[in-house]
Enzyme design. Structure first.
Site, mmCIF file in Angstrom:
data_model
loop_
_atom_site.group_PDB
_atom_site.id
_atom_site.type_symbol
_atom_site.label_atom_id
_atom_site.label_comp_id
_atom_site.label_asym_id
_atom_site.label_seq_id
_atom_site.Cartn_x
_atom_site.Cartn_y
_atom_site.Cartn_z
ATOM 1 N N HIS A 206 71.097 29.238 58.063
ATOM 2 C CA HIS A 206 72.106 29.573 57.047
ATOM 3 C C HIS A 206 71.513 29.919 55.684
ATOM 4 O O HIS A 206 72.239 30.241 54.763
ATOM 5 C CB HIS A 206 73.096 28.421 56.870
ATOM 6 C CG HIS A 206 72.498 27.221 56.176
ATOM 7 N ND1 HIS A 206 71.677 26.333 56.821
ATOM 8 C CD2 HIS A 206 72.583 26.788 54.906
ATOM 9 C CE1 HIS A 206 71.303 25.389 55.968
ATOM 10 N NE2 HIS A 206 71.841 25.646 54.794
HETATM 11 N N1 UDP Z 1 75.409 19.552 60.685
HETATM 12 C C1 UDP Z 1 76.679 19.378 61.236
HETATM 13 N N2 UDP Z 1 77.153 20.317 62.109
HETATM 14 C C2 UDP Z 1 76.441 21.426 62.460
HETATM 15 C C3 UDP Z 1 75.147 21.604 61.881
HETATM 16 C C4 UDP Z 1 74.666 20.648 60.988
HETATM 17 O O1 UDP Z 1 77.345 18.389 60.937
HETATM 18 O O2 UDP Z 1 76.935 22.243 63.272
HETATM 19 C C5 UDP Z 1 74.899 18.536 59.744
HETATM 20 C C6 UDP Z 1 73.503 18.031 60.029
HETATM 21 O O3 UDP Z 1 73.524 16.946 60.928
HETATM 22 C C7 UDP Z 1 73.035 17.606 58.638
HETATM 23 C C8 UDP Z 1 73.755 18.558 57.718
HETATM 24 O O4 UDP Z 1 74.800 19.146 58.476
HETATM 25 O O5 UDP Z 1 73.454 16.283 58.354
HETATM 26 C C9 UDP Z 1 72.803 19.627 57.217
HETATM 27 O O6 UDP Z 1 73.524 20.541 56.471
HETATM 28 P P1 UDP Z 1 73.110 22.059 56.276
HETATM 29 O O7 UDP Z 1 72.155 22.462 57.339
HETATM 30 O O8 UDP Z 1 74.388 22.830 56.135
HETATM 31 O O9 UDP Z 1 72.454 22.075 54.814
HETATM 32 P P2 UDP Z 1 70.982 21.772 54.260
HETATM 33 O O10 UDP Z 1 70.569 20.425 54.776
HETATM 34 O O11 UDP Z 1 70.099 22.880 54.685
HETATM 35 O O12 UDP Z 1 71.146 21.772 52.768
#
Ligand code: UDP
Length: 356
Positions: A206
């Protein structure tokens, strides 16, 4: 009267981190009265509402309702709404988690009102000064009164950047607190039909650098299709990525199990039974390390170097994905302070800071 603590959630990954502090506060003698503030950046059920339920968090006490627009629009509108809310109802302290625009906006608004700000997940740096999240991280750390870092090396880097030692505390990884708390319930959930425990890998993408640029996303979708010949893959598609694929006329990669964004517990279940994960998510790199799940990070750098040092994560390009799948990293070694106690350490620090 107990001090009121406003905990700001803007986007999906903020919630598991704030939940660690929320539950630690609830499980000990009262330190303060926490209130969840939702800026609105992520706001639908799939990216926010269901996560509150899965994490055992209440509905937000304050909702600013700000979403959409450019970086500047979202930041500016969130600042205006947060300032108005805190002029009406002033907390003793504000906690902001992570590095999205809504978090930076809330931190800036609070600081300008001279409300002390604690940055949960301070000190992360990937070294790419053009990445929107890196700009937000640096800015938030510069203005925050309290810097809660996920490990000792990150705390040391913050001090080396010139942040006063009294402001910096290594509290551990709050994302891992939530993972450990919810893993037993997650393991009991069924996998999406057709996936066998240990028989598949996961893809999540993403980051703007990967999905907003058409050639980059095209190369990644082709790489995922190629990699799926080495191992069956499941890909829960982030709404941002789905929108870009639609805009660029890109169909799903052949042979890959496409899924909607999963509920938190269902995503933990998917990771708990997977053979590896290929991702550009920060939180997923951390969760993979804590689970001992081999991780391939589809980025040129990571702000979570502890996961590389622990041996469970490797940076890969789209072109190198299929080969890396055939020869993935091993299990990460345990990372100090990623032990499920980050929430308790933040709570203990708050007890010192908010003592009458
Ligand atoms: N996550 C979720 N559903 C999904 C994919 C990820 O609940 O289909 C959770 C994952 O377990 C983690 C969080 O979303 O706790 C990560 O968020 P994201 O990847 O959107 O953002 P980033 O961590 O890159 O800022």
């Amino acid at each position: 009267m107990r001090a009121v603590l406003h905990m700001v959630a803007a986007a999906r990954p903020n919630l598991p981190k704030l939940a660690a502090l929320w539950h630690a506060l609830a499980e000990a003698p009262p330190v303060c009265t926490p209130v969840l503030v939702h800026t609105g950046q992520h706001h639908d059920a799939a990216m926010f509402g269901d996560l509150l339920d899965d994490l055992g968090l209440p509905a937000p006490g304050v909702s600013l309702g700000i979403s959409g627009g450019s970086h500047a629009e979202l930041t500016g509108r969130t600042m205006i709404a947060a300032e108005a809310a805190w002029q009406r109802d002033r907390p003793a302290m504000v906690v902001v988690a992570g590095d999205v625009d809504g978090a930076l906006a809330a931190g800036l608004a609070a600081r300008k009102l001279r409300i002390p700000v604690a940055h949960l997940e301070a000190g992360l740096r990937c070294g790419d000064a053009d990445m929107p999240e890196e700009i937000n991280r640096r800015a938030l750390d510069a203005i925050s009164d309290v810097l809660w870092a996920p490990d000792d090396a990150t705390a040391a880097r913050l001090r080396a950047e010139g942040h006063g030692a009294a402001r910096v505390r290594a509290v551990g990884n709050a994302m891992v607190d939530s993972l450990l708390r919810h893993l037993p319930a997650a393991r009991a959930r069924p996998l999406p039909a057709g996936l066998q425990p240990g028989g598949y890998g996961i893809v999540t993408l993403h980051r703007p650098a990967n999905v907003d640029d058409e050639p980059a996303l095209r190369a990644l979708v082709a790489a995922v299709e190629d990699a799926a010949r080495a191992l069956p893959l499941a890909w829960p598609l982030h709404p941002r990525t789905r929108a870009r694929m639609d805009r660029f006329g890109l169909g799903p990669p052949r042979g890959v199990r496409m899924l909607p964004p999963l509920r938190y517990l269902d995503f933990l279940a998917l990771m708990a039974h997977a053979r590896l994960v290929a991702t550009d998510s920060g939180g997923v790199q951390e969760e993979a390390a804590a689970l001992g799940l081999p991780c391939l990070t589809l980025r040129p750098s990571t702000e979570r170097p502890a996961t590389l040092d622990a041996g469970g994560n490797r940076l890969v390009t789209a072109a190198g994905l299929a080969d890396a799948m055939r020869d993935p990293p091993g299990r990460a070694a345990p990372i100090p302070l990623w032990d499920g106690r980050a929430g308790a350490r933040m709570r203990d620090h708050l007890a010192e800071l908010l003592a009458p």
